[in-house]
Write a protein that holds these residues in place. Structure first.
Motif: not given
Length: 214
Positions: A24-35, A113-114, A149-156, A175-182
């Protein structure tokens, strides 16, 4: 006592210091382009960011393999055994140059990156790519199946490792301030609701690492 309780909407509530509480402390935003993404944007691969004279890949092999043998000193790992691959649960023998073991980024570089890393300084990206907190020895084909993939698209496939895997991703992203999608946040919580006391991993390299001279 530090046991996880149950939230008002049926979900577990993580105890203090847990990965579930940290979601709940992670920022939630949409995925940015891979450009603009390229592996080189994260610096030289397997740089010696902790200045111990060994590249990061060999550092992780030494940490995660058993029965390790070296070539020419104590850096270059020539062979070893991954007794229990975290992604598949299998046992894998490592032989340098023809191995079925990869060093995986829990949070893929492209995913980062995204989700914020485009704006980072080069030193922070280098630290991220070589941080032991974000690295694990794993079966090569499973790693490549995961891709970025992230946790929404791949799990072990190894369900016993899923709590630790997702907790690791949460720890790195916090730690690095990487955001997550909803969708990613929802997937993280779904896994961690089953292990609400799973500790949030911490440590690793400083985020502004200095590259070793070797």
């Amino acid at each position: 006592m530090g046991g996880g309780g149950t939230g008002g909407r049926g979900g577990a509530v993580g105890s203090a210091g847990s990965a579930l509480a940290a979601v709940d402390t992670l920022t939630v935003k949409g995925r940015a382009p891979k450009t603009g993404y390229a592996r080189t944007e994260f610096g030289r691969a397997w740089a010696d960011t902790d200045a111990n004279g060994c590249g990061t890949r060999d550092d992780i092999l030494k940490r995660d393999l058993g029965s390790v043998k070296f070539t020419g000193g104590t850096c270059k790992v020539s062979s070893g055994v991954l007794e229990k691959d975290p992604y598949t649960g299998g046992r894998i023998e490592y032989v340098r140059g023809r191995s079925k073991v990869d060093i995986d980024h829990l949070v893929a570089l492209s995913d980062a990156w995204q989700k914020g890393a485009q704006q980072w300084k080069p030193a922070k990206r280098l630290a991220f790519a070589n941080d032991p907190l974000n690295l694990v020895a794993a079966e090569a084909s499973a790693n490549r199946q995961k891709g970025d993939g992230d946790a929404a698209t791949w799990l072990p496939a190894n369900k016993a490792y899923r709590c630790a895997y997702v907790a690791g991703q949460v720890g790195v992203k916090k730690k690095y301030g990487v955001w997550v999608t909803a969708a990613e946040k929802e997937a993280m919580k779904k896994v961690l609701n089953g292990c609400p006391d799973e500790k949030l991993p911490t440590g690793g390299n400083p985020t502004e690492a200095t590259v070793g001279r070797k």
